[in-house]
Design a protein around this motif. Structure first.
Motif, PDB file in Angstrom:
ATOM      1  N   PHE A  18       0.836  -1.206   0.000  1.00 30.89           N
ATOM      2  CA  PHE A  18       0.000   0.000   0.000  1.00 30.89           C
ATOM      3  C   PHE A  18       0.869   1.255   0.000  1.00 30.89           C
ATOM      4  CE2 PHE A  18      -3.490  -2.550   2.306  1.00 30.89           C
ATOM      5  CZ  PHE A  18      -4.007  -2.987   1.108  1.00 30.89           C
ATOM      6  N   THR A  21       2.371   2.496  -3.333  1.00 30.89           N
ATOM      7  CA  THR A  21       1.510   3.126  -4.328  1.00 30.89           C
ATOM      8  C   THR A  21       1.600   4.651  -4.284  1.00 30.89           C
ATOM      9  OG1 THR A  21      -0.447   3.304  -2.904  1.00 30.89           O
ATOM     10  CG2 THR A  21      -0.148   1.231  -4.141  1.00 30.89           C
ATOM     11  N   ASP A  23      -0.109   6.438  -2.283  1.00 31.16           N
ATOM     12  CA  ASP A  23      -1.335   6.848  -1.595  1.00 31.16           C
ATOM     13  C   ASP A  23      -1.899   5.613  -0.880  1.00 31.16           C
ATOM     14  OD1 ASP A  23      -3.718   7.882  -0.690  1.00 31.16           O
ATOM     15  OD2 ASP A  23      -4.339   8.706  -2.639  1.00 31.16           O
ATOM     16  N   ALA A  27      -5.126   3.080  -1.729  1.00 32.08           N
ATOM     17  CA  ALA A  27      -4.872   1.689  -2.106  1.00 32.08           C
ATOM     18  C   ALA A  27      -5.616   0.737  -1.174  1.00 32.08           C
ATOM     19  CB  ALA A  27      -3.376   1.402  -2.091  1.00 32.08           C
TER      20      ALA A  27
END
Length: 76
Positions: A18, A21, A23, A27
């Motif tokens: 997560f 990503t 963000d 996610a």
């Protein structure tokens, strides 16, 4: 023989994925949206199912695979 099928469990690896990503909150929200219970499982939830299947209480349980996934495996 009993098998366990874990779904999305909030492990360190999922936290890393997560975070990668850019963000993590988005996610996570996207991942949770695909789970019928609308949340990611906790390791203790998976552990309780595993402990039960290994306990004397499950001594007559055999030949099954148990999804521990918040309903993600949509089957009967």
């Amino acid at each position: 023989m009993v098998g366990l099928l874990p779904g999305r469990i909030m492990t360190d690896r999922n936290r890393e994925l997560f975070a990668a990503t850019g963000d993590p909150e988005r996610a996570r929200a996207e991942a949770e949206a695909g789970i019928p219970l609308r949340r990611i499982g906790e390791p203790a939830e998976f552990g309780r199912v595993a402990a039960f299947t290994l306990s004397p209480a499950a001594s007559y349980l055999t030949g099954v695979t148990i999804p521990v996934d918040g309903g993600a495996l949509r089957g009967l």
